[in-house]
Scaffold this motif. Sequence first.
Motif, PDB file in Angstrom:
ATOM      1  N   TYR A  35       0.848  -1.180   0.000  1.00 39.39           N
ATOM      2  CA  TYR A  35       0.000   0.000   0.000  1.00 39.39           C
ATOM      3  C   TYR A  35       0.893   1.242   0.000  1.00 39.39           C
ATOM      4  N   GLN A  37       0.582   5.162   1.404  1.00 39.17           N
ATOM      5  CA  GLN A  37      -0.253   6.043   2.237  1.00 39.17           C
ATOM      6  C   GLN A  37       0.396   7.418   2.322  1.00 39.17           C
ATOM      7  N   PRO A  43      -4.762   4.333   3.255  1.00 39.48           N
ATOM      8  CA  PRO A  43      -3.831   3.520   2.476  1.00 39.48           C
ATOM      9  C   PRO A  43      -4.437   3.171   1.118  1.00 39.48           C
ATOM     10  N   MET A  88       4.360   7.044   2.892  1.00 38.88           N
ATOM     11  CA  MET A  88       4.605   5.859   3.701  1.00 38.88           C
ATOM     12  C   MET A  88       4.194   4.660   2.849  1.00 38.88           C
ATOM     13  N   LEU A  90       3.338   0.733   3.014  1.00 41.79           N
ATOM     14  CA  LEU A  90       2.948  -0.283   3.983  1.00 41.79           C
ATOM     15  C   LEU A  90       2.872  -1.647   3.303  1.00 41.79           C
ATOM     16  N   GLY A 110       5.779  -0.003   8.207  1.00 46.93           N
ATOM     17  CA  GLY A 110       5.874   0.969   7.125  1.00 46.93           C
ATOM     18  C   GLY A 110       7.293   1.451   6.879  1.00 46.93           C
ATOM     19  N   ARG A 112       8.949   4.950   5.434  1.00 48.67           N
ATOM     20  CA  ARG A 112       8.666   6.324   5.006  1.00 48.67           C
ATOM     21  C   ARG A 112       9.700   6.727   3.967  1.00 48.67           C
TER      22      ARG A 112
END
Lengths: 116, 113
Positions: A35, A37, A43, A88, A90, A110, A112
């Motif tokens: 994902y 986000q 997300p 981010m 994930l 996650g 970043r």
Amino acid sequence: DAMVIQNPRYQVTQFGKPVTLSCSQTLNHNVMYWYQQKSSQAPKLLFHYYDKDFNNEADTPDNFQSRRPNTSFCFLDIRSPGLGDAAMYLCATSGMRGGAVPETQYFGPGTRLLVL
Amino acid sequence: QKEVEQDPGPLSVPEGAIVSLNCTYSNSAFQYFMWYRQYSRKGPELLMYTYSSGNKEDGRFTAQVDKSSKYISLFIRDSQPSDSATYLCAMIDSGAGSYQLTFGKGTKLSVIP
């Protein structure tokens, strides 16, 4: 105890420089997801693997690729990161798809990504 | 119209208050409903997972589903500063065959000591 592990936790890359994010899991789950986000947003699913079967979301840019060499590991490759790819990322896993009740998804902490 | 609507807040409450978080949805095919808690700069953590209409309780948390109104809620009793986080509702349309989650945008909650 960690079940879904993501490395690195923070990644800084330059505009256009390829970057790879990694995810590993100790749950032996069949399905792995990536994902994206962004700040204050939900997300957004990029793609997922059911075992080795790759499923790309229709609106996932070609700039994003993924590899799953085995059950435990999954990688997200961003071929030419742009400023808009800062987010981010994930990773999540879930048990076998197709059961009577959907398995829930377990998320990693996650990564970043910052694009300079 | 987005499939899942969730008020982003921020929502600020005093410690000990009862918190009510809500989502509405438009897709009547959603059958499974989840609430995730996400602390700042961390991944979402599953709090509650429900299927049928009605209430499900787990400690200080109660999840409520009203399929006829397409409305789900999460109640937090005796809220604590450690409950300060973003709460995401998520839903699954199992009829689609993929069991993918559709998320709300999340509600940011602050519990003030």
